[in-house]
Motif scaffolding. Structure first.
Motif, PDB file in Angstrom:
ATOM      1  N   THR A 273       0.788  -1.134  -0.022  1.00 20.63           N
ATOM      2  CA  THR A 273       0.096  -0.057   0.111  1.00 20.63           C
ATOM      3  C   THR A 273       0.777   1.387   0.084  1.00 20.63           C
ATOM      4  N   GLY A 274       0.335   2.274  -0.800  1.00 28.86           N
ATOM      5  CA  GLY A 274       1.134   3.776  -0.529  1.00 28.86           C
ATOM      6  C   GLY A 274       0.238   4.629   0.183  1.00 28.86           C
ATOM      7  N   LEU A 275       0.041   5.708  -0.183  1.00 29.00           N
ATOM      8  CA  LEU A 275      -0.596   6.715   0.512  1.00 29.00           C
ATOM      9  C   LEU A 275      -1.924   6.619   0.560  1.00 29.00           C
ATOM     10  N   LEU A 276      -2.722   6.824   1.538  1.00 31.09           N
ATOM     11  CA  LEU A 276      -4.199   6.621   1.648  1.00 31.09           C
ATOM     12  C   LEU A 276      -4.374   5.197   1.800  1.00 31.09           C
ATOM     13  N   GLY A 277      -3.798   4.140   1.842  1.00 31.85           N
ATOM     14  CA  GLY A 277      -3.942   2.614   1.724  1.00 31.85           C
ATOM     15  C   GLY A 277      -4.295   2.102   0.369  1.00 31.85           C
ATOM     16  N   PHE A 278      -3.803   3.101  -0.801  1.00 30.95           N
ATOM     17  CA  PHE A 278      -4.102   2.378  -2.088  1.00 30.95           C
ATOM     18  C   PHE A 278      -3.038   1.608  -2.401  1.00 30.95           C
ATOM     19  N   ALA A 279      -3.179   1.005  -3.770  1.00 34.93           N
ATOM     20  CA  ALA A 279      -2.036   0.032  -4.124  1.00 34.93           C
ATOM     21  C   ALA A 279      -0.753   1.035  -4.492  1.00 34.93           C
ATOM     22  N   SER A 280       0.380   0.449  -4.054  1.00 36.43           N
ATOM     23  CA  SER A 280       1.604   1.104  -4.124  1.00 36.43           C
ATOM     24  C   SER A 280       2.051   1.099  -5.582  1.00 36.43           C
ATOM     25  N   SER A 281       3.119   1.684  -5.832  1.00 34.70           N
ATOM     26  CA  SER A 281       3.480   1.758  -7.138  1.00 34.70           C
ATOM     27  C   SER A 281       4.594   0.380  -7.132  1.00 34.70           C
ATOM     28  N   ALA A 282       5.032   0.008  -6.154  1.00 30.31           N
ATOM     29  CA  ALA A 282       6.067  -1.046  -6.218  1.00 30.31           C
ATOM     30  C   ALA A 282       5.018  -2.566  -6.274  1.00 30.31           C
ATOM     31  N   LEU A 283       3.911  -2.514  -5.972  1.00 24.88           N
ATOM     32  CA  LEU A 283       2.915  -3.731  -6.279  1.00 24.88           C
ATOM     33  C   LEU A 283       2.482  -3.542  -7.678  1.00 24.88           C
ATOM     34  N   THR A 284       1.897  -2.523  -8.242  1.00 25.03           N
ATOM     35  CA  THR A 284       1.408  -2.538  -9.444  1.00 25.03           C
ATOM     36  C   THR A 284       2.686  -2.782 -10.512  1.00 25.03           C
ATOM     37  N   SER A 285       3.984  -2.450 -10.359  1.00 22.13           N
ATOM     38  CA  SER A 285       5.157  -2.475 -11.108  1.00 22.13           C
ATOM     39  C   SER A 285       5.512  -4.184 -11.143  1.00 22.13           C
ATOM     40  N   LEU A 286       4.892  -5.158 -10.253  1.00 22.27           N
ATOM     41  CA  LEU A 286       5.416  -6.335 -10.155  1.00 22.27           C
ATOM     42  C   LEU A 286       4.550  -6.983 -11.532  1.00 22.27           C
ATOM     43  N   PHE A 287       3.561  -6.529 -11.914  1.00 20.69           N
ATOM     44  CA  PHE A 287       2.675  -7.008 -12.985  1.00 20.69           C
ATOM     45  C   PHE A 287       2.951  -6.133 -14.303  1.00 20.69           C
ATOM     46  N   SER A 288       3.674  -5.022 -14.228  1.00 18.95           N
ATOM     47  CA  SER A 288       3.909  -4.341 -15.460  1.00 18.95           C
ATOM     48  C   SER A 288       5.533  -4.610 -15.978  1.00 18.95           C
ATOM     49  N   GLY A 289       6.240  -4.820 -14.772  1.00 23.98           N
ATOM     50  CA  GLY A 289       7.756  -5.040 -15.106  1.00 23.98           C
ATOM     51  C   GLY A 289       8.193  -6.676 -15.271  1.00 23.98           C
ATOM     52  N   GLY A 290       7.319  -7.625 -15.569  1.00 21.67           N
ATOM     53  CA  GLY A 290       7.692  -9.045 -15.790  1.00 21.67           C
ATOM     54  C   GLY A 290       8.089  -9.697 -14.512  1.00 21.67           C
ATOM     55  N   ALA A 291       7.849  -9.072 -13.290  1.00 19.54           N
ATOM     56  CA  ALA A 291       8.247  -9.853 -11.973  1.00 19.54           C
ATOM     57  C   ALA A 291       7.955 -11.266 -12.085  1.00 19.54           C
ATOM     58  N   PHE A 292       6.658 -11.572 -12.643  1.00 18.51           N
ATOM     59  CA  PHE A 292       5.895 -12.767 -12.370  1.00 18.51           C
ATOM     60  C   PHE A 292       6.010 -13.588 -13.532  1.00 18.51           C
ATOM     61  N   ASN A 293       6.944 -13.153 -14.567  1.00 13.60           N
ATOM     62  CA  ASN A 293       7.224 -14.009 -15.759  1.00 13.60           C
ATOM     63  C   ASN A 293       8.123 -15.294 -15.695  1.00 13.60           C
ATOM     64  N   TYR A 294       8.792 -15.254 -14.506  1.00 17.62           N
ATOM     65  CA  TYR A 294       9.630 -16.555 -14.389  1.00 17.62           C
ATOM     66  C   TYR A 294       8.900 -17.938 -14.488  1.00 17.62           C
ATOM     67  N   SER A 295       9.702 -18.823 -14.948  1.00 15.45           N
ATOM     68  CA  SER A 295       9.225 -20.004 -14.992  1.00 15.45           C
ATOM     69  C   SER A 295       9.687 -21.040 -13.837  1.00 15.45           C
ATOM     70  N   VAL A 296       9.124 -22.326 -13.519  1.00 14.53           N
ATOM     71  CA  VAL A 296       9.699 -23.015 -12.833  1.00 14.53           C
ATOM     72  C   VAL A 296      10.675 -24.105 -13.403  1.00 14.53           C
ATOM     73  N   ALA A 297      10.534 -24.204 -14.694  1.00 18.10           N
ATOM     74  CA  ALA A 297      11.414 -24.946 -15.236  1.00 18.10           C
ATOM     75  C   ALA A 297      12.875 -24.979 -14.780  1.00 18.10           C
ATOM     76  N   PRO A 298      13.741 -23.986 -14.709  1.00 16.91           N
ATOM     77  CA  PRO A 298      15.027 -24.129 -14.063  1.00 16.91           C
ATOM     78  C   PRO A 298      15.191 -24.368 -12.534  1.00 16.91           C
ATOM     79  N   SER A 299      14.332 -24.805 -11.917  1.00 17.59           N
ATOM     80  CA  SER A 299      14.250 -25.005 -10.616  1.00 17.59           C
ATOM     81  C   SER A 299      15.501 -25.830  -9.774  1.00 17.59           C
ATOM     82  N   ILE A 300      16.094 -26.493 -10.708  1.00 18.38           N
ATOM     83  CA  ILE A 300      17.480 -27.362 -10.410  1.00 18.38           C
ATOM     84  C   ILE A 300      18.473 -26.084 -10.074  1.00 18.38           C
ATOM     85  N   SER A 301      18.285 -24.932 -10.445  1.00 15.88           N
ATOM     86  CA  SER A 301      19.383 -24.192 -10.218  1.00 15.88           C
ATOM     87  C   SER A 301      19.051 -23.256  -9.075  1.00 15.88           C
TER      88      SER A 301
END
Length: 275
Positions: A107-135
């Motif tokens: 959360t940011g000011l006033l309890g709304f979604a923070s820029s850090a949270l929204t950037s997770l979905f726009s910056g590709g933070a959740f685009n990783y794959s479980v395939a190389p889990s051996i590493s």
């Protein structure tokens, strides 16, 4: 006295019957909600403890503070379950969290979604794959010592489930905060619309009673007022439900904290920690 045609009476009755039907529907919903509440607490609920209106109920659910750490999502039941399933594959949960769980302010000011949270979905933070889990330094090398023989596919399946539960937690939180960020503007617009509709009806009714306008004008104004009032109540309900949804997607309130061994009460009595 001025006599009105029968059509005026029947048109007015249509509005009355619509309101009566809506009232019956809401009485049913209220009874069902009380039944669900009694099932939840496991005992009858004193009617005196129930709020009389949405306006009375809303302040009882606190708004979220700014700078809320994403670590509270580790209290969610689905994340906890995924972590225990991952432990069953002889995984290091600390390493899994470090690799897969973003630590940001929700959360940011006033309890709304923070820029850090929204950037997770726009910056590709959740685009990783479980395939190389051996590493990943997640699975202990001595798994065989504990007589736990999991195939790589089983380990990857558990890791993928854990990864998915984290993504779901962040997505549901972002969605709920996005709704919270706009509900105040929608509520203000509905309040203004209802006030304008109330004034329009008052003026139209006065003109009708003064013999200036037909009853149809007054009836249309009355219908618009009823619709505006319904929309206002519906928006108030959405706002109240959104606060409850926020606590649900966060995994609870301040009486619980996330630990390495799952959620635990912050105090011995289960009450929130005194600040």
């Amino acid at each position: 006295a001025r006599r009105a045609p029968r059509t005026d009476l029947r048109q007015a009755q249509q509005i009355l019957f619509t309101a009566e039907s809506d009232l019956a529907t809401q009485k049913t919903a209220l009874a069902q909600d009380i039944n669900a509440l009694q099932l939840l607490v496991g005992a009858p609920v004193d009617a005196a403890l129930l709020p009389a209106s949405i306006e009375q109920a809303l302040p009882t659910v606190a708004t979220l503070p700014a700078g809320l750490d994403s670590g509270i999502l580790l209290r969610r039941p689905d994340v906890v379950q995924a972590e225990y399933e991952l432990r069953a594959t002889n995984a290091e949960i600390g390493a899994a969290r470090a690799e897969l769980f973003p630590r940001v302010s929700l959360t940011g000011l006033l309890g709304f979604a923070s820029s850090a949270l929204t950037s997770l979905f726009s910056g590709g933070a959740f685009n990783y794959s479980v395939a190389p889990s051996i590493s990943y330094p997640i699975f202990r090398a001595g798994a065989g010592v504990a007589n736990v023989e999991y195939t790589k596919a089983q380990r990857d399946a558990a890791l993928a489930t854990y990864e998915k539960s984290i993504q779901t937690a962040f997505q549901e939180t972002a969605d709920a905060l996005a709704r919270q960020g706009t509900i105040a503007d929608q509520l203000a617009a509905n309040v203004n619309f209802a006030a304008a509709a109330q004034d329009t009806y008052r003026l139209s009714d006065a003109r009708y009673r003064g013999g200036i306008d037909t009853f149809l004008s007054s009836l249309d104004a009355q219908r618009s007022l009823y619709t505006a009032q319904r929309n206002l109540v519906a928006t108030q309900l959405v706002g109240a439900s959104n606060r409850v949804t926020l606590y649900r997607v966060l995994g609870g309130d301040s009486t619980l904290e996330a630990t390495a061994n799952g959620p635990r009460p912050v105090t011995a009595t289960g009450a929130p920690r005194a600040e």
